[in-house]
Design a protein around this motif. Structure first.
Motif, mmCIF file in Angstrom:
data_model
loop_
_atom_site.group_PDB
_atom_site.id
_atom_site.type_symbol
_atom_site.label_atom_id
_atom_site.label_comp_id
_atom_site.label_asym_id
_atom_site.label_seq_id
_atom_site.Cartn_x
_atom_site.Cartn_y
_atom_site.Cartn_z
ATOM 1 N N LEU A 183 0.849 -1.186 0.000
ATOM 2 C CA LEU A 183 0.000 0.000 0.000
ATOM 3 C C LEU A 183 0.888 1.241 0.000
ATOM 4 O O LEU A 183 1.709 1.434 0.896
ATOM 5 C CB LEU A 183 -0.899 0.008 1.237
ATOM 6 N N ASP A 184 0.717 2.058 -1.032
ATOM 7 C CA ASP A 184 1.376 3.353 -1.060
ATOM 8 C C ASP A 184 0.322 4.400 -1.416
ATOM 9 O O ASP A 184 -0.873 4.093 -1.476
ATOM 10 C CB ASP A 184 2.562 3.359 -2.024
ATOM 11 N N SER A 185 0.749 5.626 -1.652
ATOM 12 C CA SER A 185 -0.236 6.673 -1.917
ATOM 13 C C SER A 185 -1.060 6.360 -3.163
ATOM 14 O O SER A 185 -2.282 6.589 -3.192
ATOM 15 C CB SER A 185 0.466 8.029 -2.056
ATOM 16 N N ASP A 186 -0.408 5.814 -4.196
ATOM 17 C CA ASP A 186 -1.130 5.509 -5.435
ATOM 18 C C ASP A 186 -2.147 4.387 -5.245
ATOM 19 O O ASP A 186 -3.295 4.494 -5.690
ATOM 20 C CB ASP A 186 -0.142 5.114 -6.534
ATOM 21 N N SER A 187 -1.741 3.287 -4.607
ATOM 22 C CA SER A 187 -2.660 2.162 -4.452
ATOM 23 C C SER A 187 -3.795 2.501 -3.491
ATOM 24 O O SER A 187 -4.916 2.013 -3.659
ATOM 25 C CB SER A 187 -1.907 0.905 -3.986
ATOM 26 N N CYS A 188 -3.538 3.359 -2.503
ATOM 27 C CA CYS A 188 -4.622 3.767 -1.599
ATOM 28 C C CYS A 188 -5.656 4.610 -2.326
ATOM 29 O O CYS A 188 -6.864 4.405 -2.163
ATOM 30 C CB CYS A 188 -4.043 4.536 -0.406
ATOM 31 N N ARG A 189 -5.198 5.555 -3.134
ATOM 32 C CA ARG A 189 -6.146 6.353 -3.935
ATOM 33 C C ARG A 189 -6.948 5.447 -4.868
ATOM 34 O O ARG A 189 -8.162 5.600 -5.020
ATOM 35 C CB ARG A 189 -5.395 7.401 -4.760
ATOM 36 N N GLU A 190 -6.251 4.525 -5.499
ATOM 37 C CA GLU A 190 -6.895 3.637 -6.465
ATOM 38 C C GLU A 190 -7.936 2.749 -5.795
ATOM 39 O O GLU A 190 -9.003 2.487 -6.361
ATOM 40 C CB GLU A 190 -5.835 2.782 -7.151
ATOM 41 N N LEU A 191 -7.638 2.288 -4.595
ATOM 42 C CA LEU A 191 -8.575 1.420 -3.883
ATOM 43 C C LEU A 191 -9.880 2.161 -3.605
ATOM 44 O O LEU A 191 -10.977 1.599 -3.787
ATOM 45 C CB LEU A 191 -7.949 0.935 -2.574
ATOM 46 N N VAL A 192 -9.791 3.404 -3.182
ATOM 47 C CA VAL A 192 -11.000 4.197 -2.924
ATOM 48 C C VAL A 192 -11.811 4.363 -4.206
ATOM 49 O O VAL A 192 -13.041 4.212 -4.210
ATOM 50 C CB VAL A 192 -10.630 5.564 -2.322
ATOM 51 N N LEU A 193 -11.141 4.666 -5.303
ATOM 52 C CA LEU A 193 -11.840 4.853 -6.588
ATOM 53 C C LEU A 193 -12.517 3.570 -7.049
ATOM 54 O O LEU A 193 -13.662 3.588 -7.521
ATOM 55 C CB LEU A 193 -10.848 5.338 -7.649
ATOM 56 N N ARG A 194 -11.826 2.447 -6.917
ATOM 57 C CA ARG A 194 -12.402 1.176 -7.367
ATOM 58 C C ARG A 194 -13.606 0.786 -6.508
ATOM 59 O O ARG A 194 -14.569 0.203 -7.006
ATOM 60 C CB ARG A 194 -11.346 0.066 -7.336
ATOM 61 N N LEU A 195 -13.566 1.089 -5.236
ATOM 62 C CA LEU A 195 -14.713 0.813 -4.374
ATOM 63 C C LEU A 195 -15.912 1.649 -4.799
ATOM 64 O O LEU A 195 -17.059 1.171 -4.777
ATOM 65 C CB LEU A 195 -14.359 1.075 -2.914
ATOM 66 N N GLU A 196 -15.667 2.876 -5.182
ATOM 67 C CA GLU A 196 -16.763 3.709 -5.677
ATOM 68 C C GLU A 196 -17.354 3.122 -6.957
ATOM 69 O O GLU A 196 -18.577 3.128 -7.145
ATOM 70 C CB GLU A 196 -16.260 5.130 -5.922
ATOM 71 N N GLU A 197 -16.499 2.595 -7.823
ATOM 72 C CA GLU A 197 -16.981 1.992 -9.063
ATOM 73 C C GLU A 197 -17.768 0.712 -8.809
ATOM 74 O O GLU A 197 -18.630 0.341 -9.614
ATOM 75 C CB GLU A 197 -15.795 1.688 -9.977
ATOM 76 N N ALA A 198 -17.479 0.045 -7.693
ATOM 77 C CA ALA A 198 -18.146 -1.223 -7.369
ATOM 78 C C ALA A 198 -19.408 -1.020 -6.537
ATOM 79 O O ALA A 198 -19.985 -2.001 -6.048
ATOM 80 C CB ALA A 198 -17.176 -2.138 -6.620
ATOM 81 N N ALA A 199 -19.850 0.201 -6.408
ATOM 82 C CA ALA A 199 -20.948 0.506 -5.485
ATOM 83 C C ALA A 199 -22.240 -0.220 -5.828
ATOM 84 O O ALA A 199 -23.070 -0.469 -4.941
ATOM 85 C CB ALA A 199 -21.192 2.014 -5.450
ATOM 86 N N GLN A 200 -22.458 -0.585 -7.096
ATOM 87 C CA GLN A 200 -23.712 -1.218 -7.486
ATOM 88 C C GLN A 200 -23.661 -2.741 -7.398
ATOM 89 O O GLN A 200 -24.676 -3.413 -7.638
ATOM 90 C CB GLN A 200 -24.071 -0.803 -8.918
ATOM 91 N N ALA A 201 -22.511 -3.299 -7.062
ATOM 92 C CA ALA A 201 -22.404 -4.761 -6.951
ATOM 93 C C ALA A 201 -23.188 -5.260 -5.749
ATOM 94 O O ALA A 201 -23.363 -4.546 -4.754
ATOM 95 C CB ALA A 201 -20.937 -5.168 -6.817
ATOM 96 N N ARG A 202 -23.653 -6.491 -5.827
ATOM 97 C CA ARG A 202 -24.384 -7.065 -4.700
ATOM 98 C C ARG A 202 -23.449 -7.426 -3.554
ATOM 99 O O ARG A 202 -23.858 -7.453 -2.396
ATOM 100 C CB ARG A 202 -25.159 -8.305 -5.155
ATOM 101 N N ALA A 203 -22.205 -7.716 -3.872
ATOM 102 C CA ALA A 203 -21.195 -8.040 -2.863
ATOM 103 C C ALA A 203 -19.829 -7.846 -3.500
ATOM 104 O O ALA A 203 -19.706 -7.626 -4.714
ATOM 105 C CB ALA A 203 -21.353 -9.476 -2.358
ATOM 106 N N LEU A 204 -18.791 -7.918 -2.660
ATOM 107 C CA LEU A 204 -17.449 -7.636 -3.138
ATOM 108 C C LEU A 204 -16.465 -8.627 -2.532
ATOM 109 O O LEU A 204 -16.581 -8.983 -1.349
ATOM 110 C CB LEU A 204 -17.062 -6.201 -2.763
ATOM 111 N N VAL A 205 -15.511 -9.074 -3.328
ATOM 112 C CA VAL A 205 -14.396 -9.895 -2.850
ATOM 113 C C VAL A 205 -13.119 -9.083 -3.008
ATOM 114 O O VAL A 205 -12.863 -8.516 -4.074
ATOM 115 C CB VAL A 205 -14.286 -11.223 -3.629
ATOM 116 N N LEU A 206 -12.327 -9.018 -1.948
ATOM 117 C CA LEU A 206 -11.037 -8.333 -1.970
ATOM 118 C C LEU A 206 -9.939 -9.375 -1.875
ATOM 119 O O LEU A 206 -9.929 -10.199 -0.941
ATOM 120 C CB LEU A 206 -10.940 -7.355 -0.797
ATOM 121 N N THR A 207 -9.013 -9.364 -2.828
ATOM 122 C CA THR A 207 -7.953 -10.363 -2.840
ATOM 123 C C THR A 207 -6.675 -9.738 -3.362
ATOM 124 O O THR A 207 -6.633 -8.558 -3.738
ATOM 125 C CB THR A 207 -8.364 -11.588 -3.687
ATOM 126 N N GLY A 208 -5.601 -10.540 -3.384
ATOM 127 C CA GLY A 208 -4.316 -10.077 -3.888
ATOM 128 C C GLY A 208 -3.933 -10.817 -5.150
ATOM 129 O O GLY A 208 -4.612 -11.740 -5.591
#
Length: 244
Positions: free
Chosen positions: A24-49
């Motif tokens: 996790l750095d500044s870029d990946s943290c910003r990106e994670l927030v943006l991707r979560l916003e894009e996933a807002a309409q999903a019924r559920a979410l899986v977070l993995t590496g």
């Protein structure tokens, strides 16, 4: 991109794909927030590496290279990313495809359900010489309770397999963690969306309230400690010994 977003039927799959250890750095943290916003309409979410690591937490090389100025930029973004996962209104299942360490363990704790494979999970910040942001500690407190926190944080131990399961750090073990996480997310995603979101908010409300009340005073102290010469020297020592 350090965070990718795919879909599996009605389940969104967020995958950390940042360097060798999915840090996790500044870029990946910003990106994670943006991707979560894009996933807002999903019924559920899986977070993995990606690969064989869920996340090794903070990119300490970036901290070492960027010094105090980078710390001031990064820490608020880290808290924002952790809280974006913690506050996501739909079910979030962590598919721990490998080690979830330090900030990676906090990311896992921010989820609603954790499936562990062959890796381990543990919070190791104090071993490096830096304190936890308030948001991280409250997320850990919500997931695991207050009583286990000293043992988890002071020792910095990494727990694996049945030991992690027995301590309640994960909810189940699986050989194919992504397949199992998708099954759990699909089942949880079938629950009524508004009722689930309200119940989740009720459960997490005391922790959100503590973060909102104390973050303004605690975050500057955490930043001061991370920026201190002693902490930066400890980070340098860890990078030189472990990461070079």
């Amino acid at each position: 991109m350090p965070i990718t977003l795919d879909s599996h039927h009605d389940v969104a799959v967020l995958r950390i794909d940042h360097g060798k250890a999915n840090t996790l750095d500044s870029d990946s943290c910003r990106e994670l927030v943006l991707r979560l916003e894009e996933a807002a309409q999903a019924r559920a979410l899986v977070l993995t590496g990606t690969g064989r690591i869920f996340s090794a937490g903070v990119d300490l090389k970036r901290v070492h290279d960027g010094g105090a100025a980078y710390v001031s930029e990064f820490l608020p973004l880290l808290s924002d990313a952790l809280l974006a996962v913690f506050g996501f209104p739909r079910p979030v299942v962590a598919a721990l495809n490998g080690p979830a360490v330090a900030g990676g363990a906090v990311l896992a704790a921010a989820c609603d359900h954790r499936v562990l494979g062959s890796g381990g999970i543990g919070v190791t910040e104090l071993l490096v010489g830096v304190p936890f942001p308030l948001s991280a500690l409250e997320i850990l407190r919500c997931a695991y309770g207050t009583a286990p926190l000293p043992g988890l944080t002071y020792s910095g131990e990494i727990y694996r397999g049945q030991d992690a399961l027995a301590r309640g750090l994960v909810d189940e073990l699986a050989d194919d963690v992504l397949e199992r996480a998708l099954a759990v997310a699909t089942r949880l995603g079938e629950l009524p969306a508004e009722a689930f979101a309200h119940t989740k908010a009720q459960i997490r409300q005391p922790f959100h309230e503590r973060i909102a009340e104390y973050r303004h005073s605690d975050d500057p102290e955490v930043e001061r400690l991370w920026r201190s010469p002693a902490a930066l020297a400890a980070v340098k020592s860890y990078v030189d010994k472990v990461l070079r």
